[in-house]
Design an enzyme around this catalytic site. Structure first.
Site, PDB file in Angstrom:
ATOM      1  N   ARG A  72     -12.021 -17.491 111.718  1.00 58.29           N
ATOM      2  CA  ARG A  72     -12.454 -16.743 110.542  1.00 58.29           C
ATOM      3  C   ARG A  72     -12.844 -15.303 110.862  1.00 58.29           C
ATOM      4  O   ARG A  72     -12.422 -14.363 110.178  1.00 58.29           O
ATOM      5  CB  ARG A  72     -13.631 -17.472 109.900  1.00 58.29           C
ATOM      6  N   SER A 133     -16.617 -20.504  91.410  1.00 59.08           N
ATOM      7  CA  SER A 133     -17.339 -21.765  91.228  1.00 59.08           C
ATOM      8  C   SER A 133     -17.966 -21.850  89.847  1.00 59.08           C
ATOM      9  O   SER A 133     -18.384 -20.839  89.270  1.00 59.08           O
ATOM     10  CB  SER A 133     -18.439 -21.890  92.286  1.00 59.08           C
ATOM     11  N   TYR A 160     -25.954 -19.556  96.298  1.00 54.09           N
ATOM     12  CA  TYR A 160     -24.506 -19.779  96.347  1.00 54.09           C
ATOM     13  C   TYR A 160     -23.851 -19.324  95.047  1.00 54.09           C
ATOM     14  O   TYR A 160     -22.879 -18.558  95.056  1.00 54.09           O
ATOM     15  CB  TYR A 160     -24.210 -21.259  96.599  1.00 54.09           C
ATOM     16  N   LYS A 164     -21.153 -16.111  94.336  1.00 52.46           N
ATOM     17  CA  LYS A 164     -19.844 -16.264  93.709  1.00 52.46           C
ATOM     18  C   LYS A 164     -19.732 -15.379  92.470  1.00 52.46           C
ATOM     19  O   LYS A 164     -18.674 -14.778  92.212  1.00 52.46           O
ATOM     20  CB  LYS A 164     -19.601 -17.736  93.353  1.00 52.46           C
ATOM     21  N   ASN A 191     -16.736 -29.798  89.474  1.00 51.89           N
ATOM     22  CA  ASN A 191     -17.126 -30.783  90.494  1.00 51.89           C
ATOM     23  C   ASN A 191     -15.890 -31.434  91.109  1.00 51.89           C
ATOM     24  O   ASN A 191     -15.381 -32.432  90.584  1.00 51.89           O
ATOM     25  CB  ASN A 191     -18.054 -31.840  89.892  1.00 51.89           C
ATOM     26  N   VAL A 192     -15.427 -30.870  92.207  1.00 52.98           N
ATOM     27  CA  VAL A 192     -14.212 -31.356  92.863  1.00 52.98           C
ATOM     28  C   VAL A 192     -14.578 -32.504  93.803  1.00 52.98           C
ATOM     29  O   VAL A 192     -15.562 -32.440  94.543  1.00 52.98           O
ATOM     30  CB  VAL A 192     -13.522 -30.230  93.649  1.00 52.98           C
ATOM     31  N   LYS A 200     -18.950 -33.230 104.826  1.00 57.12           N
ATOM     32  CA  LYS A 200     -19.829 -32.373 104.049  1.00 57.12           C
ATOM     33  C   LYS A 200     -21.265 -32.861 103.933  1.00 57.12           C
ATOM     34  O   LYS A 200     -22.147 -32.120 103.471  1.00 57.12           O
ATOM     35  CB  LYS A 200     -19.244 -32.167 102.640  1.00 57.12           C
ATOM     36  N   HIS A 209     -21.029 -40.466  98.453  1.00 53.01           N
ATOM     37  CA  HIS A 209     -22.350 -41.033  98.691  1.00 53.01           C
ATOM     38  C   HIS A 209     -22.459 -42.444  98.110  1.00 53.01           C
ATOM     39  O   HIS A 209     -23.029 -43.343  98.738  1.00 53.01           O
ATOM     40  CB  HIS A 209     -23.430 -40.136  98.088  1.00 53.01           C
ATOM     41  N   SER A 225     -33.373 -38.564  85.085  1.00 51.58           N
ATOM     42  CA  SER A 225     -33.413 -37.323  84.332  1.00 51.58           C
ATOM     43  C   SER A 225     -34.852 -36.839  84.246  1.00 51.58           C
ATOM     44  O   SER A 225     -35.776 -37.630  84.049  1.00 51.58           O
ATOM     45  CB  SER A 225     -32.861 -37.538  82.923  1.00 51.58           C
ATOM     46  N   ARG A 237     -21.166 -34.012  83.970  1.00 54.08           N
ATOM     47  CA  ARG A 237     -20.450 -33.030  84.770  1.00 54.08           C
ATOM     48  C   ARG A 237     -18.952 -33.142  84.504  1.00 54.08           C
ATOM     49  O   ARG A 237     -18.454 -34.197  84.096  1.00 54.08           O
ATOM     50  CB  ARG A 237     -20.696 -33.252  86.267  1.00 54.08           C
TER      51      ARG A 237
END
Length: 350
Positions: A72, A133, A160, A164, A191-192, A200, A209, A225, A237
């Site tokens: 990079r 994002s 983050y 972006k 949300n990919v 990750k 998860h 919630s 989402r």
């Protein structure tokens, strides 16, 4: 959207498979899936860019076909020294940890690095597709419309998302001033989820998860919630399968190469499915992929993210449709089922 997941990533049609394509973030989740997709469609003249010293990512890229690997931090020196013609840049590399609160890290990797990439593509007349994002939308007070007028007013919830949005604002301003690549698109990923996200950790999808929690104790923990207008587990989402994401990128890339992407199409685009689903739906689909009955336990949300949590996201996808993309997206059940049965069960990579 379709209930039948598409397992074969190959697309039909004429392609310039001799194109030299830079893919940044190539050892990461979406980047490595992008490289695999390109390989399966006959593209092998690829320049992979990432931090390749991270051992946990090795399986994401070591079997891929490519012509060069570039660290990079060495990319722009490499570009200055090479005599190779670059046809397209797909810039997916970024610091994506939403719990990293040192903005200087995001500024370096998500803003300045992207500016350098933009400037290179503008100077060399190279089409650019880059990852933005949905985190730029903050709590969604202004909705989820990918128009350029709203970006100055957005209030992301974490560094983050701020980084972006700062680059999006800069890119749009540069384009308005006439300093831009010939073709470009900034993709606001929602949300990919999907294979190759195994490295990750905390930032992996809820599906990853959930699968591991089911393996360990047979149940899944979901956040309660902390808002009266949302029931536990019914936070919403827009979950999008990575196989759909890479198809959109390929379609954009081909359009930019074959003259089908005029300057009027340059800009920011949402990339979700356009349909918000609950976390309960997501976990139920994960259990279904394992042929098990759902068992969900609700827990308090960690305080460090409680006031920075998005309770609802849903991409307005009309702009992408108006640009000419016609393919359906996988439903949640189809995408999660394919991911769980085809990849997670055997810890397989794309």
């Amino acid at each position: 959207m379709t209930d039948q997941p598409t397992n074969d990533l190959q697309n039909a049609g004429s392609k310039d498979q001799s194109a030299t394509i830079i893919v940044t973030g190539a050892a990461g989740f979406i980047g490595s899936c992008m490289v695999q997709f390109l390989n399966e469609n006959g593209y092998e003249d690829l320049v992979l860019v990432d931090d390749f010293g991270i051992e946990e990512k090795r399986k994401n890229w070591e079997t891929k076909k490519y012509t060069s690997i570039v660290e990079r931090y060495n990319l722009f020196d490499w570009l200055a020294a090479t005599d190779r013609r670059i046809d397209v840049v797909i810039h997916l590399g970024a610091r994506t940890d939403t719990t990293e609160f040192d903005y200087a890290i995001h500024e370096e990797l998500n803003v300045q690095y992207s500016k350098d990439m933009w400037n290179y593509c503008a100077a060399k007349n190279i089409p650019l597709i880059y990852a933005s994002s949905a985190a730029t939308y903050g709590a969604g007070e202004l909705g989820y419309d990918d128009n350029h007028e709203v970006i100055q007013k957005l209030q992301p919830l974490n560094p983050y998302g701020i980084s972006k949005n700062e680059f999006d604002k800069w890119a749009v301003a540069e384009a308005a001033a006439g300093h831009q690549p010939p073709c470009w698109a900034g993709l606001k990923f929602f949300n990919v989820y999907g294979p190759n996200e195994y490295h990750k950790g905390r930032m992996a999808s809820v599906i990853w998860h959930a699968f591991n929690q089911i393996k360990t104790n047979g149940s899944v923990k979901l956040f309660r919630s902390h808002r009266p207008d949302f029931k536990d587990g019914e936070q919403l989402r827009d979950f999008v399968y990575v196989k759909d994401v890479v198809r959109v990128i390929e379609w954009m890339m081909e359009s930019m190469q074959n003259g089908g992407w005029g300057a009027a199409k340059n800009g920011l685009y949402n990339l979700g499915t356009g349909t918000a689903r609950t976390f309960i739906d997501l976990v139920n689909a994960t259990f279904a992929g394992l042929d098990l009955a759902p068992d969900i336990v609700f827990i308090d949300m960690p305080e460090d993210i409680r006031d920075k949590y998005q309770y609802f996201t849903e991409a307005n996808m009309q702009k992408l449709r108006n640009a000419g993309y016609t393919q359906p997206f996988n439903t949640l059940e189809a995408g999660v089922g394919d991911y769980v049965r085809g990849y997670l069960k055997g810890l397989k990579y794309l």
